[in-house]
Design a protein around this motif. Structure first.
Motif, mmCIF file in Angstrom:
data_model
loop_
_atom_site.group_PDB
_atom_site.id
_atom_site.type_symbol
_atom_site.label_atom_id
_atom_site.label_comp_id
_atom_site.label_asym_id
_atom_site.label_seq_id
_atom_site.Cartn_x
_atom_site.Cartn_y
_atom_site.Cartn_z
ATOM 1 N N ALA A 53 0.812 -1.165 0.117
ATOM 2 C CA ALA A 53 0.052 0.096 -0.089
ATOM 3 C C ALA A 53 0.824 1.368 -0.067
ATOM 4 C CB ALA A 53 -1.042 0.051 1.230
ATOM 5 N N GLY A 54 1.959 1.280 0.413
ATOM 6 C CA GLY A 54 2.902 2.288 0.412
ATOM 7 C C GLY A 54 3.710 2.610 -0.695
ATOM 8 N N ALA A 55 3.863 1.498 -1.751
ATOM 9 C CA ALA A 55 4.666 1.683 -2.639
ATOM 10 C C ALA A 55 4.241 2.683 -3.975
ATOM 11 C CB ALA A 55 4.757 0.280 -3.483
ATOM 12 N N GLN A 56 5.053 3.330 -4.604
ATOM 13 C CA GLN A 56 4.637 4.236 -5.595
ATOM 14 C C GLN A 56 3.559 3.536 -6.686
ATOM 15 O OE1 GLN A 56 7.892 5.604 -7.912
ATOM 16 N NE2 GLN A 56 6.666 6.719 -9.082
ATOM 17 N N GLY A 57 2.500 4.287 -6.773
ATOM 18 C CA GLY A 57 1.556 3.964 -7.663
ATOM 19 C C GLY A 57 0.296 3.102 -7.105
ATOM 20 N N VAL A 58 0.670 2.475 -6.178
ATOM 21 C CA VAL A 58 -0.315 1.580 -5.456
ATOM 22 C C VAL A 58 -1.560 2.386 -4.932
ATOM 23 C CG1 VAL A 58 -0.820 -0.268 -3.828
ATOM 24 C CG2 VAL A 58 1.049 -0.333 -5.126
ATOM 25 N N PRO A 59 -1.326 3.167 -4.123
ATOM 26 C CA PRO A 59 -2.509 3.999 -3.689
ATOM 27 C C PRO A 59 -3.399 4.653 -4.607
ATOM 28 C CG PRO A 59 -0.586 4.617 -2.415
ATOM 29 C CD PRO A 59 -0.168 3.728 -3.603
ATOM 30 N N GLU A 60 -2.876 5.113 -5.651
ATOM 31 C CA GLU A 60 -3.466 5.673 -6.848
ATOM 32 C C GLU A 60 -4.364 4.667 -7.732
ATOM 33 O OE1 GLU A 60 -0.278 6.363 -6.049
ATOM 34 O OE2 GLU A 60 -0.083 8.176 -6.007
ATOM 35 N N LEU A 61 -3.702 3.527 -7.760
ATOM 36 C CA LEU A 61 -4.326 2.125 -8.295
ATOM 37 C C LEU A 61 -5.606 2.201 -7.623
ATOM 38 C CD1 LEU A 61 -4.934 -0.208 -10.232
ATOM 39 C CD2 LEU A 61 -3.096 -1.443 -8.708
#
Length: 67
Positions: A53-61
């Motif tokens: 959940a903290g990786a780049q792009g994951v929250p946006e997805l």
């Protein structure tokens, strides 16, 4: 569908950033062209993104998928 499978492959390799990018692109394209099967493929992948959940792009997805 190719992009959704690519996202799954990246997740298998524990590479969440490119997985999120591929899944996001897949979801946007599937919605634009009206491809419910592709949307379902991405939806099925979403639980596998939770540990990242903290990786780049994951929250946006995750936000895009919830919309």
């Amino acid at each position: 569908m190719f992009l959704a499978y690519r996202a799954a492959s990246y997740l298998d390799l524990k590479e969440p950033e490119p997985a999120a990018a591929a899944a996001t692109e897949s979801l946007l394209l599937a919605r634009r062209i009206g491809a419910p099967r592709c949307v379902s493929l991405v939806d099925d992948l979403l639980p596998r993104f939770q540990p990242y959940a903290g990786a780049q792009g994951v929250p946006e997805l995750l936000q895009l998928a919830a919309a």
